[in-house]
Design a protein around this motif. Structure first.
Motif, PDB file in Angstrom:
ATOM      1  N   ARG A 210       2.562  -6.134   2.372  1.00 56.94           N
ATOM      2  CA  ARG A 210       2.741  -5.625   0.742  1.00 56.94           C
ATOM      3  C   ARG A 210       3.059  -4.259   0.837  1.00 56.94           C
ATOM      4  O   ARG A 210       1.672  -3.352   1.148  1.00 56.94           O
ATOM      5  N   SER A 211       3.728  -3.772   0.250  1.00 57.43           N
ATOM      6  CA  SER A 211       3.407  -1.871   0.121  1.00 57.43           C
ATOM      7  C   SER A 211       3.946  -1.277  -1.508  1.00 57.43           C
ATOM      8  O   SER A 211       4.424  -1.660  -2.514  1.00 57.43           O
ATOM      9  N   ILE A 212       3.193  -0.388  -1.321  1.00 56.53           N
ATOM     10  CA  ILE A 212       3.187   0.215  -3.305  1.00 56.53           C
ATOM     11  C   ILE A 212       4.138   1.438  -3.008  1.00 56.53           C
ATOM     12  O   ILE A 212       3.160   2.007  -2.140  1.00 56.53           O
ATOM     13  N   ILE A 213       5.042   2.201  -3.526  1.00 60.01           N
ATOM     14  CA  ILE A 213       5.554   3.523  -3.538  1.00 60.01           C
ATOM     15  C   ILE A 213       5.198   3.806  -5.166  1.00 60.01           C
ATOM     16  O   ILE A 213       5.762   3.809  -5.714  1.00 60.01           O
ATOM     17  N   LEU A 214       4.179   4.572  -4.794  1.00 62.40           N
ATOM     18  CA  LEU A 214       3.608   4.969  -6.390  1.00 62.40           C
ATOM     19  C   LEU A 214       3.757   6.198  -6.749  1.00 62.40           C
ATOM     20  O   LEU A 214       4.113   7.269  -5.365  1.00 62.40           O
ATOM     21  N   GLN A 233      -9.427  -0.584  -4.814  1.00 62.43           N
ATOM     22  CA  GLN A 233      -9.643  -1.740  -4.630  1.00 62.43           C
ATOM     23  C   GLN A 233      -8.679  -2.948  -3.826  1.00 62.43           C
ATOM     24  O   GLN A 233      -9.318  -3.886  -3.127  1.00 62.43           O
ATOM     25  N   LEU A 234      -8.555  -3.320  -4.960  1.00 55.02           N
ATOM     26  CA  LEU A 234      -7.589  -3.959  -5.433  1.00 55.02           C
ATOM     27  C   LEU A 234      -6.864  -3.998  -4.636  1.00 55.02           C
ATOM     28  O   LEU A 234      -6.002  -5.570  -4.127  1.00 55.02           O
ATOM     29  N   ALA A 235      -5.928  -3.064  -4.186  1.00 54.19           N
ATOM     30  CA  ALA A 235      -4.852  -2.740  -3.816  1.00 54.19           C
ATOM     31  C   ALA A 235      -5.255  -3.546  -1.918  1.00 54.19           C
ATOM     32  O   ALA A 235      -4.983  -4.332  -1.520  1.00 54.19           O
ATOM     33  N   ILE A 236      -6.265  -3.265  -1.803  1.00 55.97           N
ATOM     34  CA  ILE A 236      -7.024  -3.759  -0.485  1.00 55.97           C
ATOM     35  C   ILE A 236      -7.398  -5.125  -0.091  1.00 55.97           C
ATOM     36  O   ILE A 236      -6.822  -5.771   0.942  1.00 55.97           O
ATOM     37  N   ASP A 237      -8.001  -5.824  -1.243  1.00 55.28           N
ATOM     38  CA  ASP A 237      -8.356  -6.832  -0.941  1.00 55.28           C
ATOM     39  C   ASP A 237      -7.072  -7.780  -1.393  1.00 55.28           C
ATOM     40  O   ASP A 237      -6.925  -8.459  -0.583  1.00 55.28           O
ATOM     41  N   GLU A 261      -7.053  10.654  -1.728  1.00 57.06           N
ATOM     42  CA  GLU A 261      -8.263  10.100  -0.847  1.00 57.06           C
ATOM     43  C   GLU A 261      -7.909   7.950  -0.876  1.00 57.06           C
ATOM     44  O   GLU A 261      -8.590   6.804   0.537  1.00 57.06           O
ATOM     45  N   VAL A 262      -7.612   8.327  -1.945  1.00 62.26           N
ATOM     46  CA  VAL A 262      -7.785   6.415  -2.847  1.00 62.26           C
ATOM     47  C   VAL A 262      -6.647   5.974  -2.026  1.00 62.26           C
ATOM     48  O   VAL A 262      -6.937   4.167  -1.180  1.00 62.26           O
ATOM     49  N   VAL A 263      -5.288   6.702  -2.295  1.00 64.74           N
ATOM     50  CA  VAL A 263      -4.336   5.473  -1.464  1.00 64.74           C
ATOM     51  C   VAL A 263      -4.666   5.812   0.475  1.00 64.74           C
ATOM     52  O   VAL A 263      -3.694   4.231   0.724  1.00 64.74           O
ATOM     53  N   GLU A 264      -4.825   6.180   1.012  1.00 61.36           N
ATOM     54  CA  GLU A 264      -4.854   6.318   1.811  1.00 61.36           C
ATOM     55  C   GLU A 264      -6.504   5.483   3.048  1.00 61.36           C
ATOM     56  O   GLU A 264      -6.547   4.916   3.905  1.00 61.36           O
TER      57      GLU A 264
END
Length: 329
Positions: A210-214, A233-237, A261-264
């Motif tokens: 699953r990927s998001i292009i934000l 963190q929700l995306a990581i989970d 930092e968040v997306v990486e």
């Protein structure tokens, strides 16, 4: 490669038995008629049967009769095989690399001048993919699912065209409806959290990456339920990678640093947008994303394969008619 087989094998013995019985019945009827037929006594028949022409005619008649029986048996055999439905059984193992990709678009006031360009980038990305399921969510203070996950690329392009026209001021579609139902603007954390939960079967084993292009500038204005870090963190989970496009990138600005930092941290990447070569780079990077290996159950195909047997049946029938015509002369 397919495996040859017959679908209705029992037709072979059935047809052959029926033809053999028909030939036996025909022979018995013929013999009975000959023995029961009344004829006139003729003297010196041996003189007739001793003639060379008579013997030649009888040999030809017997040959034609035997040939007709052989042709009938061949026709019966070919017909039996054809009626048994010769087929090719092919089991194809569908193996492919597929992804679920969600386009996650910030439509706040600070993005209004670039959203049409972002949608055009989305369209280029979609055109470079094949088979992936793609959906889109747009958001500002609140958001909504613009279209759900689908692999119908014609439909995806139609929807993206609609939003591009709306961002360019064409048509009467109001993309803002549903994006400002609460106070605030550009609530990036809530927008990303909504995108991270739009994927199907989040609680099940994930065999489709699953990927998001934000696309956002991360200019938050208001109180958020989720901070950007919490949304990440929700995306990581949920095993979702986030790839961010920032049209307002400045290397030393806190919003840009925080977003990168968040997306990486999710395993994704961060892209500034300069409306030049970056567009091609974004497409190449997205196409290079690791995709999940999916091995679907084998798809069994049964294909009728009579080959040229019907043609041979027709040719043999013509030959049989020719033998019958010749035997009557």
């Amino acid at each position: 490669m397919g495996i040859g087989t017959v679908m209705w094998w029992w037709w072979v013995p059935i047809v052959i038995i029926v033809v053999v019985l028909a030939l036996i019945a025909g022979f018995l009827i013929f013999r009975r008629r000959r023995s029961s037929s009344s004829g006139l006594p003729v003297a010196h028949v041996d003189r007739l049967t001793g003639l060379k022409a008579y013997r030649s005619a009888m040999r030809e008649y017997r040959f034609l009769t035997a040939a007709a029986v052989v042709v009938v048996m061949i026709i019966a055999s070919v017909t039996a095989v054809t009626a048994a439905r010769p087929a090719t059984v092919d089991a194809q193992q569908n193996e492919d690399y597929k992804r679920d990709i969600l386009l996650c678009l910030d439509v706040s006031g600070s993005m209004v001048n670039v959203d049409a360009e972002i949608v055009r980038i989305y369209k280029q990305i979609v055109q470079g993919l094949s088979g992936e399921r793609i959906g889109m969510r747009i958001w500002d203070a609140s958001g909504y699912l613009a279209f759900p996950m689908t692999s119908d690329y014609d439909y995806i392009m139609e929807q993206l065209d609609k939003y591009e026209d709306a961002f360019e001021g064409r048509g009467d579609f109001d993309y803002r409806a549903g994006t400002s139902s609460i106070a605030g603007a550009s609530l990036v954390g809530d927008g990303l959290a909504g995108c991270a939960t739009d994927f199907a079967n989040l609680n099940e084993d994930n065999d489709r990456p699953r990927s998001i292009i934000l696309a956002t500038d991360n200019f938050v204005n208001g109180n958020q339920v989720y901070s950007l870090e919490q949304a990440g963190q929700l995306a990581i989970d949920n095993e979702v990678r986030v790839y961010a496009i920032n049209p307002a990138h400045f290397p030393t600005d806190e919003p840009s640093i925080q977003l990168q930092e968040v997306v990486e941290a999710t395993g994704g990447e961060y892209f500034p947008l300069d409306f030049g070569g970056t567009v091609r780079t974004i497409i190449d990077e997205i196409n290079a994303l690791e995709a999940g290996y999916i091995q679907t159950p084998p798809e069994v195909q049964v294909i009728d394969n009579p080959a040229n047997r019907p043609m041979w049946i027709a040719v043999l029938m013509l030959g049989l008619l020719g033998l019958a015509w010749r035997a009557r002369l």
